[in-house]
Design an enzyme around this catalytic site. Structure first.
Site, PDB file in Angstrom:
ATOM      1  N   LYS A   1       3.195  -5.766  -6.538  1.00 56.03           N
ATOM      2  CA  LYS A   1       2.331  -4.566  -6.231  1.00 56.03           C
ATOM      3  C   LYS A   1       3.132  -3.549  -6.593  1.00 56.03           C
ATOM      4  CE  LYS A   1      -1.102  -2.330  -3.082  1.00 56.03           C
ATOM      5  NZ  LYS A   1      -1.813  -2.362  -1.763  1.00 56.03           N
TER       6      LYS A   1
ATOM      7  N   SER B   1      -6.753  -2.692  -1.732  1.00 50.17           N
ATOM      8  CA  SER B   1      -6.215  -2.117  -2.819  1.00 50.17           C
ATOM      9  C   SER B   1      -5.380  -2.764  -3.543  1.00 50.17           C
ATOM     10  CB  SER B   1      -5.383  -0.836  -2.215  1.00 50.17           C
ATOM     11  OG  SER B   1      -4.207  -1.493  -1.443  1.00 50.17           O
TER      12      SER B   1
ATOM     13  N   SER C   1      -6.185  -4.717   2.389  1.00 43.05           N
ATOM     14  CA  SER C   1      -5.902  -4.932   1.193  1.00 43.05           C
ATOM     15  C   SER C   1      -5.285  -6.204   0.618  1.00 43.05           C
ATOM     16  CB  SER C   1      -4.986  -3.589   0.767  1.00 43.05           C
ATOM     17  OG  SER C   1      -5.668  -2.346   0.644  1.00 43.05           O
TER      18      SER C   1
HETATM   19  N1  GLN Z   1      -9.770  -0.544   2.173  1.00 48.16           N
HETATM   20  C1  GLN Z   1      -8.804   0.196   3.182  1.00 48.16           C
HETATM   21  C2  GLN Z   1      -8.457   1.646   2.951  1.00 48.16           C
HETATM   22  O1  GLN Z   1      -8.948   1.992   2.260  1.00 48.16           O
HETATM   23  C3  GLN Z   1      -7.556  -0.498   3.497  1.00 48.16           C
HETATM   24  C4  GLN Z   1      -6.463  -0.468   2.270  1.00 48.16           C
HETATM   25  C5  GLN Z   1      -5.482  -1.084   2.593  1.00 48.16           C
HETATM   26  O2  GLN Z   1      -5.293  -2.067   3.286  1.00 48.16           O
HETATM   27  N2  GLN Z   1      -4.128  -0.553   2.158  1.00 48.16           N
HETATM   28  O3  GLN Z   1      -7.845   2.303   3.840  1.00 48.16           O
END
Ligand code: GLN
Length: 527
Positions: free
Chosen positions: A81, A170, A194
């Protein structure tokens, strides 16, 4: 060599390389070739490090030729990532603000101009030590804020099961890379879902370890009390092997835990009969956060679970019972406050973490500012995307004097209640089983203008994040094709007490053995 070697599990492929049945170089070439042919339509990678990967592969082959023992990921192609620092590759966190200035003034930002960190994240260094081959940096929502990958400053990643749909986020690029066979494994980060949510939406396995189980040294911070690095792979054993490599105490990360690393991969063969599985009915609610008792502060909101998703998850629960597990109802009564709590705490932490991107130290710097304040404002205004800006504003607000007690402090207290829900439940059961996402992958663009709808879809992954407990997603039966919508993956979420990742791996592997999703792969078109 046949490219289908890329469809093997990580233990199998590492075994082939270790025994010299294929060379790491051949595997890497096949992998890079696949990326060239498949990724144009998918957008899993922001940058591909072909030369560096081939060099690393040759080094593995030479090590073998010298008679040295190879590591547990010998010759295995892995995607990283782009929130993780890599000394030999640009690192953007999906943001324009980490791009070096362009001399050409190009219209579309190019991730190859990303910040060059002077060091590797600890997890990246551990993969290299295990003889993995890092093939590229994967696409993501900017600073890991999002659930669809559409907040990438560069281009959205697309779901290989249906490229008109999002892959989740994400860590969308990591999930796509694994689902489409562009890498055998990938690392992601999970702050509020994410890893688990994109794993669920792409039919891959994704593990969010216990808070502190894996080092975050070199992970670009989003919300430090929640961020955790974890693996994606096509099957549970492969993910377990990756976790075993990256887990463990790191002197560079004060929050990393010293507890011994369990044998995750070995746990995958373990008998699960008699395991007590908690089923939280709050996770199957129609219209989550629907108004409760008089005076209940939760707003009316509806993101009920889709019937096809519920059906698939309930079938998986029946599957666990058929393996000899005992299903019991459990209550996690504060679940309905998780979205509100998370979006106060995560934005507060983000507003403070992201203050370092000021045009002075890293990446982009706006031109023509006349004072230091103007430089900050202009750089940040140009460098951050809309969602990141929204979160910084929200986070700054909830921390501001006069509102701190009403929002931030209150959210901290509710977080404690959510953690206690889990502590209570784990007095009665060994594992909690639930859905990961209330819906299957949705069409690109469907929610981009509706941040609240996007946030509410995180309802099932946020509680484990707030509680700091480990959780994973393992595929259950995909939904049936219907009304022009193709069959799409569904994830089963397994949540455990702190440091019980091995228990989760054992149960996930047992379920995987009888899951209707077993061995299913999307048909990916090649250019
Ligand atoms: N969807 C969540 C957010 O937008 C979690 C994102 C994540 O785990 N980095 O914050």
């Amino acid at each position: 060599m046949d490219a289908t070697v890329l469809d093997r599990s990580i233990p199998e492929l590492a075994g082939l390389v270790t025994r010299g049945e294929v060379s790491a170089e051949e595997v890497t070439k096949a992998c890079l070739d696949r990326i060239t042919r498949r990724d144009g339509a998918l957008g899993a990678f922001l940058t591909v490090q072909a030369e560096e990967a081939l060099q690393a592969a040759r080094a593995v082959d030479q090590k073998r030729a010298r008679g040295e023992a190879l590591g547990p990921l010998a010759g295995v192609p892995i995607g990283i990532k782009d929130a993780l620092c890599t000394r030999d590759a640009p690192t953007t966190a999906g943001s324009r603000i980490l791009l070096r200035p362009s001399s050409t003034g190009e219209a579309t930002p190019d991730p190859r101009r990303g910040f060059r960190p002077p060091y590797d994240a600890t997890v990246v260094a551990r993969l290299r030590e295990a003889d993995a081959v890092l093939v590229g940096k994967t696409n993501m929502d900017e600073f890991a804020m999002g659930s669809s990958n559409e907040n990438s400053a560069f281009f959205p990643a697309k779901n290989p099961w249906d490229p008109s749909r999002i892959p989740g986020g994400s860590s969308g690029g990591s999930a796509v890379a694994v689902a489409a066979g562009l890498a055998l494994g990938a690392l992601g980060s999970d702050t509020g879902g994410s890893i688990r949510q994109p794993a669920a939406l792409t039919g891959t396995v994704g593990i969010k370890p216990t808070y502190g189980r894996v080092s975050r040294y070199g992970l670009i911070a989003f919300a430090s009390s929640l961020d955790q690095v974890g693996p994606f792979a096509a099957d549970v054993r492969s993910a377990a092997r990756l976790l075993g490599v990256i887990a463990g105490r790191d002197p560079h990360d004060q929050t990393s835990l010293g507890a011994p690393v369990a044998a995750y991969e070995e746990a995958c063969g373990r008998d699960v009969r008699g395991m007590r599985i908690g089923v939280p009915e709050e996770y199957f609610a129609k219209g989550f956060g629907a108004k409760g008792a008089e005076g209940d502060p939760m707003p009316q909101a509806s993101t009920g679970i889709q019937p096809a998703v519920e059906k698939s998850v309930r079938e998986a629960l029946a599957g666990l019972a058929s393996l000899g597990c005992e299903l019991r109802p459990v209550r996690l009564p504060h679940t309905r406050y998780a979205v509100a709590t998370y979006y106060v705490l995560a934005t507060a932490e983000a507003s403070s973490n992201l203050s370092r991107y000021d045009g002075v130290r890293f990446g982009a710097r706006a031109e023509g500012a006349e004072s230091l304040g103007a430089l900050y404002a202009k750089t940040r205004g140009e460098g951050f995307g809309r969602e990141v800006a929204r979160r910084i504003v929200l986070g700054t607000y909830v921390l501001s004097s006069g509102y701190y007690d009403a929002y931030y402090l209150r959210a901290q207290r509710v977080r404690t209640l959510i953690r206690r829900d889990f502590e209570e439940a784990f007095r009665e059961v060994d594992v909690i089983a639930a859905p990961v996402s209330p819906t299957v992958a949705f069409p690109l663009g469907e929610r981009v203008d509706d941040p609240l709808a996007m946030y509410l879809a995180d309802i099932y992954t946020l509680p484990a994040s707030l509680a700091g407990v480990p959780a994973l997603s393992v595929p259950c039966a995909p939904t049936p094709a219907e009304n022009g919508v193709p069959s799409l993956p569904v994830g089963l979420q397994l949540v455990g007490p702190p440091l019980e990742e091995a228990r989760l791996c054992a149960l996930a592997a047992a379920w995987e053995g009888i899951s209707p999703a077993r061995g299913l792969r999307p048909k990916v078109s090649e250019a």
